[in-house]
Scaffold this motif. Structure first.
Motif: not given
Length: 596
Positions: A456-485
């Motif tokens: 089976t081909v394994k696919l991993n989610p890429v998460y998106r988070a938004y920084n309201p201070n500078n308007g940036e979107h961060l994209y990451t496969v690291d769930e820990k990074e996603y939850k931290h920001v």
């Protein structure tokens, strides 16, 4: 929409981190700098600019200390074997007189020195050292910048704009090159008509990086000229209402890399198209087959193919093509490559019987089929809906990574290592052995899981988070990074894309600008390395994207005000941002469907 944007008219990607050096006011001031023995001369008027360049020594930089509004063409002459840099320094050079004049003509001062022009060039570098970029802009109904024979112009980190409101002359362009031109990183060329015209006998264009966005063509030539050399090594070329590259002359067009997008991708009406085996070029045709509505006798024909080869009885003869690599997509038509004859009087197409002799495809990937006669010796097959011309090593890799289907089209005798669960169909005239089983024409075989693993081909989610201070979107496969920001004030926006396994995907790199706090994502390792050399932080491979042309597109848009890029699968979101003034940079990469 979570944010509002104040937008500039110019477009440029902030590549460097160094702060600009602002000079004191003055028309012609010499300032010593520490690099080499070169001098910086500061100017703020057209006359002073011309005078400074005329009298410059090789290696000198002419830096603007104020914007210049021209009333006539800026005639710049440089002596042979001299290299001079014109630095906008955040200021503008503009021409808008409604008198159909060129903004700038760059020529060699000693025109009588005709021997060995290739080694006696007069060189001008157009750049902008400021963080907030200026621009060179013409609003005339005439090509903006002429690069005459014997001159080499190099552009980097600069905005050049052609904004003729009439849009009535497809022959106009930002640059008209009779000598040589090199386009480097940070060059942003935008035009309401054409981009760069390679128009002179023996003219040369090398595009290493940068962005060209035009209405009718990004790069073109002239059918009466010959001996031109156009080389695309990287960068982005977009024609919104014409061919990405239109090549009517007897010259050579070499595609080593970059992304080329237009209603038709690359259209050859004469000359030689060369796509080497290791080419990473992506050619995308976005248009439909609109040949029936062609009105002009010359100019590109909107046929909607990634590559079109047209015998039009042009002075340079019929075109030739040798395609050994690259990726080719026709979004709205049935062939990736189309060759035909064209009758300009009747405005109609017909079969070009000599096309198979002039066209060789030995490599590359294609989202649609094409004439199998173009494939002479390479294996030709479809894997999971994408078409490939492949050598033995490539064939083995394609087969090993097949997920659903393989259709054998030409020059395949046997396949081994086909994974379990894959259906193989033989469309050739000969029998083909698949994992030890022989199948005849129009027969198919379903490989059992036990034969090939069927993992089976394994696919991993890429998460998106938004920084309201500078308007940036961060994209990451690291769930820990996603939850931290998210824990420190970012808005958690869920899964944006799906990442492939490394063995099945293409690396997407992530770099970080410590000055602006922005991240940038790119498939182009050369672009990544350039940014790192300028002070961006290398954050290595962010994730692996889909290599299949039929996978869902992820669009990229650019905010010229703050240098922010945004990535989205949502075309409506992309279109809304473009309506606010963001620049549409096309498809950044492709992704598997999001798993809910």
């Amino acid at each position: 929409m979570k944010k509002t944007f104040n937008l500039l008219l110019s477009a440029s990607m902030v590549l460097g981190l160094a702060s600009p050096i602002y000079a004191q006011e003055g028309t012609f001031v010499e300032v010593a700098e520490t690099r080499a023995a070169a001098t910086v001369k500061e100017v703020s008027t057209a006359d002073a600019l011309v005078n400074a360049i005329t009298n410059a020594n090789s290696g000198d930089t002419i830096k603007l200390t104020g914007s210049i509004t021209l009333s006539d063409t800026l005639n710049i002459q440089i002596t042979a074997n001299k290299k001079v840099t014109l630095d906008l320094n955040g200021y503008n050079i503009t021409l808008n007189t409604n008198s159909n004049k060129a903004l700038m003509k760059i020529s060699k001062a000693d025109k009588s020195s005709t021997t060995s022009e290739a080694t006696n060039l007069a060189e001008l570098v157009l750049t902008d050292s400021a963080t907030k970029k200026g621009k060179i802009e013409s609003s005339e109904n005439a090509s903006a910048i002429y690069v005459e024979k014997g001159v080499r112009v190099t552009t980097n980190n600069i905005n050049v704009i052609f904004s003729d409101p009439s849009k009535d002359n497809k022959a106009n362009g930002v640059f008209l090159v009779k000598g040589e031109m090199i386009v480097e990183a940070g060059t942003n060329i935008t035009s309401t008509e054409g981009g760069i015209g390679v128009m002179g006998q023996g003219a040369k264009l090398t595009l290493n990086d940068g962005i060209i966005v035009s209405e009718y063509y990004a790069v073109t030539g002239n059918g009466t000229q010959s001996g031109t050399e156009t080389t695309i090594n990287g960068g982005t070329l977009i024609a919104n209402n014409g061919a990405g590259i239109y090549h009517p002359q007897n010259g050579t067009l070499t595609l080593n890399g970059g992304t080329i997008t237009g209603l038709s991708g690359v259209q050859m009406c004469s000359g030689n198209l060369v796509v080497p085996e290791n080419s990473t070029v992506k050619v995308i045709a976005t248009g439909e087959d609109d040949r029936a509505n062609k009105e002009e006798n010359d100019g590109n024909i909107d046929d909607g193919r990634a590559v079109s080869l047209i015998d039009r009885n042009y002075p340079g003869g019929a075109p030739k093509a040798n395609i050994a690599g690259g990726s080719f997509v026709s979004e709205k038509t049935d062939e990736s490559i189309l060759a035909y004859s064209w009758n300009s009087d009747k405005k109609e197409a017909s079969e070009w019987t000599g096309a198979k002799d002039n066209t060789t495809v030995s490599g590359g990937e294609f989202n649609k089929p094409f004439n199998e006669e173009f494939v002479k010796t390479a294996s030709f097959l479809s894997v999971d809906g994408t078409y490939y011309a492949a050598n033995e090593a490539t064939l083995k890799n394609l087969v090993a990574n097949a997920e659903e289907s393989i259709v054998i089209l030409k020059n395949v005798k046997q396949l081994t290592g086909v994974p379990g669960g894959v259906k193989v169909e033989n469309k050739t005239e000969n029998k083909v052995t698949v994992n030890g089983t022989e199948i005849s024409k129009d027969q198919s075989i379903n490989i059992p899981t036990s034969n090939g693993g069927g993992a089976t081909v394994k696919l991993n989610p890429v998460y998106r988070a938004y920084n309201p201070n500078n308007g940036e979107h961060l994209y990451t496969v690291d769930e820990k990074e996603y939850k931290h920001v998210a824990s420190v004030g970012w808005d958690a926006e869920g899964v944006a894309f799906m990442a492939e396994e490394e063995k099945n995907g293409q690396a997407l790199y992530r770099v970080y600008n410590p000055n602006s706090g922005l991240h940038h994502y790119t498939l182009n390792e050369t672009e990544k390395n350039t940014l790192v050399s300028l002070g961006w932080r290398d954050e290595k491979v962010a994730w692996y994207t889909s290599k299949k042309p039929q996978s869902a597109p992820v669009f990229r848009v650019y905010n010229p005000n703050d240098g922010n890029h945004h990535y989205t699968m949502n075309k409506q979101e992309k279109d809304v941002l473009v309506s606010y003034g963001w620049q549409d940079e096309g498809i950044a990469f492709r992704t598997a469907p999001i798993e809910k």
